[in-house]
Motif scaffolding. Structure first.
Motif, PDB file in Angstrom:
ATOM      1  N   ALA A   1       0.832  -1.200   0.000  1.00  0.00           N
ATOM      2  CA  ALA A   1       0.000   0.000   0.000  1.00  0.00           C
ATOM      3  C   ALA A   1       0.868   1.253   0.000  1.00  0.00           C
ATOM      4  CB  ALA A   1      -0.914  -0.003   1.231  1.00  0.00           C
ATOM      5  N   SER A   2       1.908   1.209   0.819  1.00  0.00           N
ATOM      6  CA  SER A   2       2.798   2.346   0.932  1.00  0.00           C
ATOM      7  C   SER A   2       3.545   2.576  -0.388  1.00  0.00           C
ATOM      8  CB  SER A   2       3.775   2.088   2.084  1.00  0.00           C
ATOM      9  OG  SER A   2       4.652   3.154   2.218  1.00  0.00           O
ATOM     10  N   LEU A   3       3.947   1.467  -1.008  1.00  0.00           N
ATOM     11  CA  LEU A   3       4.656   1.558  -2.288  1.00  0.00           C
ATOM     12  C   LEU A   3       3.756   2.163  -3.367  1.00  0.00           C
ATOM     13  CD1 LEU A   3       7.107   0.918  -4.063  1.00  0.00           C
ATOM     14  CD2 LEU A   3       6.153  -1.358  -4.407  1.00  0.00           C
ATOM     15  N   ILE A   4       2.514   1.693  -3.409  1.00  0.00           N
ATOM     16  CA  ILE A   4       1.584   2.204  -4.435  1.00  0.00           C
ATOM     17  C   ILE A   4       1.322   3.688  -4.212  1.00  0.00           C
ATOM     18  CG2 ILE A   4      -0.805   2.084  -5.234  1.00  0.00           C
ATOM     19  CD1 ILE A   4      -0.586  -0.946  -4.957  1.00  0.00           C
ATOM     20  N   ASP A   5       1.109   4.044  -2.943  1.00  0.00           N
ATOM     21  CA  ASP A   5       0.941   5.453  -2.597  1.00  0.00           C
ATOM     22  C   ASP A   5       2.121   6.282  -3.116  1.00  0.00           C
ATOM     23  OD1 ASP A   5      -1.361   6.119  -1.415  1.00  0.00           O
ATOM     24  OD2 ASP A   5      -0.480   6.569   0.555  1.00  0.00           O
ATOM     25  N   GLY A   6       3.312   5.777  -2.827  1.00  0.00           N
ATOM     26  CA  GLY A   6       4.527   6.473  -3.235  1.00  0.00           C
ATOM     27  C   GLY A   6       4.624   6.594  -4.746  1.00  0.00           C
ATOM     28  N   LEU A   7       4.315   5.513  -5.438  1.00  0.00           N
ATOM     29  CA  LEU A   7       4.419   5.534  -6.904  1.00  0.00           C
ATOM     30  C   LEU A   7       3.436   6.531  -7.508  1.00  0.00           C
ATOM     31  CD1 LEU A   7       4.899   1.765  -7.817  1.00  0.00           C
ATOM     32  CD2 LEU A   7       6.534   3.632  -8.114  1.00  0.00           C
ATOM     33  N   LEU A   8       2.216   6.567  -6.967  1.00  0.00           N
ATOM     34  CA  LEU A   8       1.224   7.502  -7.497  1.00  0.00           C
ATOM     35  C   LEU A   8       1.717   8.937  -7.318  1.00  0.00           C
ATOM     36  CD1 LEU A   8      -2.128   5.863  -6.309  1.00  0.00           C
ATOM     37  CD2 LEU A   8      -1.096   5.809  -8.586  1.00  0.00           C
ATOM     38  N   LEU A   9       2.296   9.189  -6.144  1.00  0.00           N
ATOM     39  CA  LEU A   9       2.859  10.515  -5.889  1.00  0.00           C
ATOM     40  C   LEU A   9       4.042  10.769  -6.820  1.00  0.00           C
ATOM     41  CD1 LEU A   9       2.157  12.714  -3.931  1.00  0.00           C
ATOM     42  CD2 LEU A   9       3.773  11.742  -2.288  1.00  0.00           C
ATOM     43  N   GLY A  10       4.775   9.703  -7.104  1.00  0.00           N
ATOM     44  CA  GLY A  10       5.947   9.791  -7.974  1.00  0.00           C
ATOM     45  C   GLY A  10       5.623  10.362  -9.349  1.00  0.00           C
ATOM     46  N   PHE A  11       4.438  10.061  -9.868  1.00  0.00           N
ATOM     47  CA  PHE A  11       4.050  10.639 -11.161  1.00  0.00           C
ATOM     48  C   PHE A  11       4.020  12.160 -11.076  1.00  0.00           C
ATOM     49  CE2 PHE A  11       2.369   6.377 -12.048  1.00  0.00           C
ATOM     50  CZ  PHE A  11       2.733   6.240 -13.372  1.00  0.00           C
ATOM     51  N   VAL A  12       3.497  12.637  -9.948  1.00  0.00           N
ATOM     52  CA  VAL A  12       3.397  14.089  -9.784  1.00  0.00           C
ATOM     53  C   VAL A  12       4.792  14.700  -9.637  1.00  0.00           C
ATOM     54  CG1 VAL A  12       2.373  15.943  -8.446  1.00  0.00           C
ATOM     55  CG2 VAL A  12       1.135  13.804  -8.754  1.00  0.00           C
ATOM     56  N   TYR A  13       5.669  14.048  -8.854  1.00  0.00           N
ATOM     57  CA  TYR A  13       7.061  14.514  -8.766  1.00  0.00           C
ATOM     58  C   TYR A  13       7.668  14.545 -10.168  1.00  0.00           C
ATOM     59  CZ  TYR A  13       6.992  13.369  -3.753  1.00  0.00           C
ATOM     60  OH  TYR A  13       6.709  13.299  -2.420  1.00  0.00           O
ATOM     61  N   GLY A  14       7.320  13.522 -10.920  1.00  0.00           N
ATOM     62  CA  GLY A  14       7.863  13.399 -12.274  1.00  0.00           C
ATOM     63  C   GLY A  14       7.542  14.612 -13.124  1.00  0.00           C
ATOM     64  N   ILE A  15       6.281  15.050 -13.137  1.00  0.00           N
ATOM     65  CA  ILE A  15       5.984  16.192 -14.021  1.00  0.00           C
ATOM     66  C   ILE A  15       6.548  17.499 -13.462  1.00  0.00           C
ATOM     67  CG2 ILE A  15       4.059  15.251 -15.352  1.00  0.00           C
ATOM     68  CD1 ILE A  15       2.217  16.878 -13.592  1.00  0.00           C
ATOM     69  N   ALA A  16       6.628  17.594 -12.128  1.00  0.00           N
ATOM     70  CA  ALA A  16       7.270  18.798 -11.582  1.00  0.00           C
ATOM     71  C   ALA A  16       8.723  18.861 -12.060  1.00  0.00           C
ATOM     72  CB  ALA A  16       7.220  18.787 -10.058  1.00  0.00           C
TER      73      ALA A  16
ATOM     74  N   LEU B   1       4.803  28.765   1.002  1.00  0.00           N
ATOM     75  CA  LEU B   1       6.164  28.232   1.092  1.00  0.00           C
ATOM     76  C   LEU B   1       6.250  26.749   0.740  1.00  0.00           C
ATOM     77  CD1 LEU B   1       7.219  29.934   4.444  1.00  0.00           C
ATOM     78  CD2 LEU B   1       7.842  30.620   2.129  1.00  0.00           C
ATOM     79  N   ALA B   2       5.076  26.140   0.486  1.00  0.00           N
ATOM     80  CA  ALA B   2       5.054  24.682   0.323  1.00  0.00           C
ATOM     81  C   ALA B   2       5.850  24.210  -0.888  1.00  0.00           C
ATOM     82  CB  ALA B   2       3.612  24.203   0.214  1.00  0.00           C
ATOM     83  N   GLY B   3       6.039  25.103  -1.856  1.00  0.00           N
ATOM     84  CA  GLY B   3       6.737  24.679  -3.070  1.00  0.00           C
ATOM     85  C   GLY B   3       8.194  24.323  -2.842  1.00  0.00           C
ATOM     86  N   GLY B   4       8.784  24.904  -1.797  1.00  0.00           N
ATOM     87  CA  GLY B   4      10.216  24.719  -1.566  1.00  0.00           C
ATOM     88  C   GLY B   4      10.653  23.267  -1.528  1.00  0.00           C
ATOM     89  N   SER B   5       9.914  22.449  -0.781  1.00  0.00           N
ATOM     90  CA  SER B   5      10.361  21.068  -0.652  1.00  0.00           C
ATOM     91  C   SER B   5      10.162  20.320  -1.980  1.00  0.00           C
ATOM     92  CB  SER B   5       9.634  20.366   0.488  1.00  0.00           C
ATOM     93  OG  SER B   5       8.275  20.225   0.166  1.00  0.00           O
ATOM     94  N   TYR B   6       9.129  20.714  -2.744  1.00  0.00           N
ATOM     95  CA  TYR B   6       8.942  20.048  -4.039  1.00  0.00           C
ATOM     96  C   TYR B   6      10.013  20.503  -5.041  1.00  0.00           C
ATOM     97  CZ  TYR B   6       4.618  18.555  -1.985  1.00  0.00           C
ATOM     98  OH  TYR B   6       3.707  17.981  -1.138  1.00  0.00           O
ATOM     99  N   GLU B   7      10.483  21.733  -4.853  1.00  0.00           N
ATOM    100  CA  GLU B   7      11.582  22.197  -5.706  1.00  0.00           C
ATOM    101  C   GLU B   7      12.813  21.336  -5.457  1.00  0.00           C
ATOM    102  OE1 GLU B   7      12.228  26.461  -6.048  1.00  0.00           O
ATOM    103  OE2 GLU B   7      14.364  26.142  -5.727  1.00  0.00           O
ATOM    104  N   LEU B   8      13.122  21.104  -4.181  1.00  0.00           N
ATOM    105  CA  LEU B   8      14.279  20.258  -3.860  1.00  0.00           C
ATOM    106  C   LEU B   8      14.093  18.852  -4.420  1.00  0.00           C
ATOM    107  CD1 LEU B   8      15.108  21.368  -0.214  1.00  0.00           C
ATOM    108  CD2 LEU B   8      16.509  21.711  -2.248  1.00  0.00           C
ATOM    109  N   LYS B   9      12.859  18.322  -4.275  1.00  0.00           N
ATOM    110  CA  LYS B   9      12.595  16.995  -4.830  1.00  0.00           C
ATOM    111  C   LYS B   9      12.769  17.012  -6.351  1.00  0.00           C
ATOM    112  CE  LYS B   9       9.118  15.650  -1.431  1.00  0.00           C
ATOM    113  NZ  LYS B   9       9.860  14.816  -0.487  1.00  0.00           N
ATOM    114  N   SER B  10      12.366  18.124  -6.967  1.00  0.00           N
ATOM    115  CA  SER B  10      12.523  18.212  -8.425  1.00  0.00           C
ATOM    116  C   SER B  10      13.996  18.181  -8.817  1.00  0.00           C
ATOM    117  CB  SER B  10      11.884  19.487  -8.963  1.00  0.00           C
ATOM    118  OG  SER B  10      10.512  19.515  -8.686  1.00  0.00           O
ATOM    119  N   PHE B  11      14.840  18.832  -8.012  1.00  0.00           N
ATOM    120  CA  PHE B  11      16.285  18.752  -8.284  1.00  0.00           C
ATOM    121  C   PHE B  11      16.742  17.301  -8.254  1.00  0.00           C
ATOM    122  CE2 PHE B  11      17.091  23.159  -6.260  1.00  0.00           C
ATOM    123  CZ  PHE B  11      16.827  23.772  -7.468  1.00  0.00           C
TER     124      PHE B  11
END
Lengths: 251, 339, 286
Positions: free
Chosen positions: C6-21, C214-224
């Motif tokens: 369940a945790s893996l699937i959750d992560g993967l679904l979120l991963g798509f969003v990280y991907g487009i960012a 300020l929430a974008g900051g951590s996603y910016e780092l993840k995007s890097f």
């Protein structure tokens, strides 16, 4: 022998850029290195001066095997070079540019001594009036002379000149040729020069090496080389160049 | 940028004015900093001591960063890592092992210098944007690691027992002590910065900044020179991290490794003029004064960050060499005096 | 085991969003060698865009995304002309700081306009169960939309004239200019597309996480991190790397405390930069 190149080869992935290049260079000579565009001349310089590591063969400089040595160590052993496309340190003054050469060459001079040498060398190449100017603001001809001054300031035993005449007008060319001759005559520095301006290189070289597609096509005196049928054939792809070559060989 | 050219004819007995002229590049920055140091005594207000503490800290950190950024051209975006790590090491020694401030500061400087030495060998191979990204990554990795490191208090950090300040004659004395210690460190950084800038080592760094490959072909051993520049630029932030958090009384991962603080240092260097000794001083002073003004101004208070951003953008776009760099370009006569 | 899955699937679904960012970041890097430090605040603006369009106008969040995308495209073009164009050929520091100043401007104005209190898009698609695993509807839809966006980007880059221009400029700007590609417009368009992707990812994130300016900051780092894993300048690599990051974030918390996730992420990031700067997926170094 100041420099011995033995079976030197360089491969980039699937491309054989240099293959089995072999020649000796006695101290005090000027060696002309010619060949059509893309023949591997600059690649050869890069392999000798430590920018690239050769994939085959050896480079022996002043009796010492320097194959694969990093470029800064090669410089400190007494080899200097100029670049085909000039690389001035733009935001530094002309004087500072030349001081870098003196400070980090084989003698590792202190700033004060380096400044003296820089003054002397800049006078030698005729840039003494531009000392405080930023290097980026020089014109092409002046930048070429700056490259020359920088490499001379390191007081090298061997100087690699990569197309120092390219892009210069006729009067600048004869000025530069004069400088090259004086470097050997007055400073006793051995020179290898890559050049496309045929009459000039034929005129100053003691011996020549011809490269084509990374291979060594011929080696010999300018006369021998210009009459070598293989060389003429290689240049036939460029009839104008072949004509020039034969004309200057007959001088 | 030019180095005075008339050394050949230097007379045996030099007049005082000649010495002043030769060292103007050092004396002007020192003078500016001494004035800042004296300001709290001139006004006699504690509040100006606090304001000047911030200014001096900015100047010292920006000048340290400038040794790497300005002289060798390597953009260390996560430079705050040295401030934070040094601060943590020193703070740990003070709070757990009851070390005094000065040896703790030394330990902070040594650990930051050591970290820079180890990192430098690896990441200084990267160029341009890749290097900048790596320094961000390192700061984030170390912050996250310290967040999990229980000896350093994990996410809550550590605090100093109030009794500690008695060793220094009480809390109020400790504030003055911190101020003058910082003042001394700032003077040291500026002197180091000047001597690096005018030394052979510095010339090698400038050559690397302009064209690293060409510098190497001229015999500059770039990997070593860059590493030493990195180490030099890391030591003082480590020392000052200890001092800052000593004065602060507590340390936590977030304020110790705040990326934004790193970027502020870069902004100060840029504002004043990268690659000059005076630049980071003017930049630090200018930046903090502007910030103070914006924060207290009724018009700009709410949008101070946006105004600062707009000003920064204007500087980047129109005077990229900073105030000192611009002056040097505009008025060639100043090149001999402003370093 | 189920928990892990369940945790893996959750992560993967979120991963798509990280991907487009990350795709947005990597596209801009690839085309013009600029690291866009205003990426995070733009992600946050995407969040606020969806929030206001939904809560003030009552428009469905997924429809709001279209407006957010358009806004992102225009904003990106604007940022390009105002902040980036003049320094595009200057040293890296200039573009880093120019985009950082845009970051400051957006955060500064955003804080004044939206305050620092957290927002939440009050919208849910419920959840459904496969076996014993529960999946949140909004996450699944976000992943599907992210795939559509990726597909659309791919089609645009490979099938349209402007897409071909973008690839030509990525390859070699000077050569492209000689062939008559209007490079300035293409650079602006690419910057616009990059920020558009950032805004869309923000909009999607807003449908399942609360946020502030300020929430974008951590996603910016993840995007890097994601961009580097996937190879800077490689949009397809970014999507795959996004999934890897998502998987890491899904799996690690099942064996270690969650606070170790960023340690591992950034250590991985540094190692990739040092040893595989071309990213995980490219075999030949360019």
């Amino acid at each position: 022998m100041i420099l011995q190149v033995e079976g030197l080869g360089k491969r980039f992935g699937g491309l054989q850029a240099l293959e089995d290049v072999t020649f000796d260079l006695p101290e005090g000579q000027i060696l002309g290195l010619i060949g059509p565009n893309g023949a591997g001349k600059t690649t050869l310089f890069n392999n000798i001066s430590g920018v690239y590591t050769p994939t085959a063969g050896r480079v022996i400089f002043r009796g010492e095997d320097i194959t694969g040595l990093k470029s800064y160590y090669v410089a400190r052993k007494g080899m200097a070079r100029t670049h085909q496309i000039v690389r001035p340190l733009k935001e530094l003054s002309v004087l500072e540019n030349v001081m870098v050469g003196a400070c980090f060459g084989q003698y590792d001079y202190k700033l004060g001594k380096a400044k003296e040498i820089a003054h002397e060398v800049l006078e030698f190449v005729g840039l003494e009036s531009r000392i405080d100017q930023l290097a980026g603001s020089l014109n092409v001809g002046q930048k070429k002379r700056l490259e020359m001054a920088r490499s001379l300031a390191s007081q090298p035993n061997l100087l690699l000149l990569d197309e120092v005449l390219a892009g210069l007008n006729p009067s600048e060319i004869s000025y530069m040729v004069e400088i090259v001759k004086r470097i050997r005559a007055e400073r006793g520095i051995t020179i290898i020069m890559i050049e496309h301006v045929m009459h000039a290189v034929m005129n100053v070289s003691d011996r020549m090496v011809v490269l084509d597609y990374g291979r060594q096509l011929a080696e010999g005196t300018p006369d021998e080389v210009s009459q070598n049928p293989k060389v003429i054939e290689a240049y036939l792809g460029d009839p104008k160049l072949a004509e020039k070559l034969m004309a200057s060989g007959g001088e | 940028m030019s180095i005075p050219t008339q050394t050949k004819a230097s007379p045996p007995s030099r007049t005082i004015t000649a010495v002043l002229k030769e060292y103007a590049g050092l004396l002007i920055p020192i003078g500016v900093v001494l004035f800042i140091i004296a300001w709290p005594t001139i006004t006699g207000k504690d509040i100006s001591r606090e304001a000047m503490f911030t200014v001096l800290l900015s100047i010292a950190l920006a000048s340290s960063l400038n040794i790497l950024l300005g002289y060798s051209g390597y953009v260390s975006f996560g430079h705050v890592v040295f401030f934070g790590l040094g601060g943590y090491v020193g703070f740990y020694l003070m709070s757990v092992h009851e070390w005094l401030l000065w040896p703790a500061m030394a330990a902070g400087g040594v650990s930051s210098g050591l970290l820079a030495f180890l990192l430098g060998k690896a990441i200084l191979r990267l160029r341009g944007g890749y290097f900048a990204l790596a320094t961000i990554g390192i700061n984030e990795a170390i912050r996250a690691a310290i967040n999990n490191f229980t000896p350093f208090g994990g996410p809550v950090g550590m605090t100093l027992n109030f009794q500690v300040y008695k060793n220094y004659g009480g809390a109020s004395e400790a504030l003055w002590l911190s101020f003058y210690t910082l003042a001394a460190m700032t003077l040291i950084v500026i002197t180091v910065s000047y001597f690096v800038r005018t030394s052979k080592f510095g010339l090698g760094l400038l050559a690397i900044r302009e064209d690293e490959d060409a510098a190497e072909i001229m015999g500059v051993i770039a990997p070593n020179a860059k590493t030493w520049a990195y180490v030099l630029s890391a030591i003082i932030p480590g020392v000052l991290g200890v001092l800052f958090f000593f004065k602060n009384g507590s340390i936590e991962p977030l304020p110790a490794f705040r990326l934004h603080f790193s970027i502020e240092m870069i902004v100060m260097v840029m504002l004043g003029g990268q690659g000059t000794v005076l630049g980071p001083i003017i930049g630090g002073l200018g930046y903090q004064s502007l910030r103070g003004f914006l924060l207290t101004s009724p018009i700009f208070k709410n949008i101070q960050l946006a105004v600062a951003g707009a000003l920064l953008l204007l500087i980047i776009l129109f005077i990229p060499s900073g105030i000192v760099g611009w002056l040097r370009k505009r008025v060639p006569a100043l090149r001999r005096v402003l370093r | 085991m189920d928990f892990l899955l369940a945790s893996l699937i959750d992560g993967l679904l979120l991963g798509f969003v990280y991907g487009i960012a990350a795709m947005g970041l990597t596209l801009i890097w690839g085309v013009m060698n600029v690291i866009n430090l205003s990426h995070g605040p733009i992600i946050a603006l995407g969040m606020f865009g969806v929030y206001y369009i939904f809560s003030a106008l009552g428009i469905h969040p997924y429809l709001a995304l279209i407006a957010v995308a358009a806004g992102g495209l225009l904003l990106g073009g604007l940022i390009y002309f105002v902040a980036v164009h003049r320094v595009i050929d200057a040293p890296h520091l200039s573009t880093l700081l120019a985009t950082f100043s845009v970051n400051m401007i957006i955060i500064g104005l955003g804080t004044a306009a939206f305050s620092a209190s957290p927002r939440n898009v009050d919208f849910t698609l419920g959840s459904f169960e496969i076996g014993s695993i529960t999946i949140l509807g909004t996450r699944l839809v976000a992943a599907i939309l992210a795939m559509f966006v990726t597909g659309g980007l791919y089609l645009f880059l490979y099938k349209s004239r402007y897409g071909r221009y973008i690839r030509a400029v990525t390859d070699n700007r000077d050569a492209a200019e000689l062939m008559g590609v209007p490079s300035v417009r293409i650079l602006a368009l690419s910057f616009g597309l990059g920020t558009m992707l950032a805004a869309i990812s923000g909009g999607l994130i807003a449908t399942f996480f609360p946020f502030t300016i300020l929430a974008g900051g951590s996603y910016e780092l993840k995007s890097f991190v994601v961009s580097v894993l996937g190879g800077l300048g490689n949009p397809v690599g970014a999507l795959l790397a996004g999934l890897i990051l998502g998987a890491i974030e899904g799996i690690i918390p099942t064996v270690l405390p969650t606070t170790w996730v960023p340690v591992l992420e950034f250590v991985l990031f540094i190692l990739i930069l040092l040893f595989r700067p071309q990213g995980l997926f490219k075999t030949k170094s360019s």
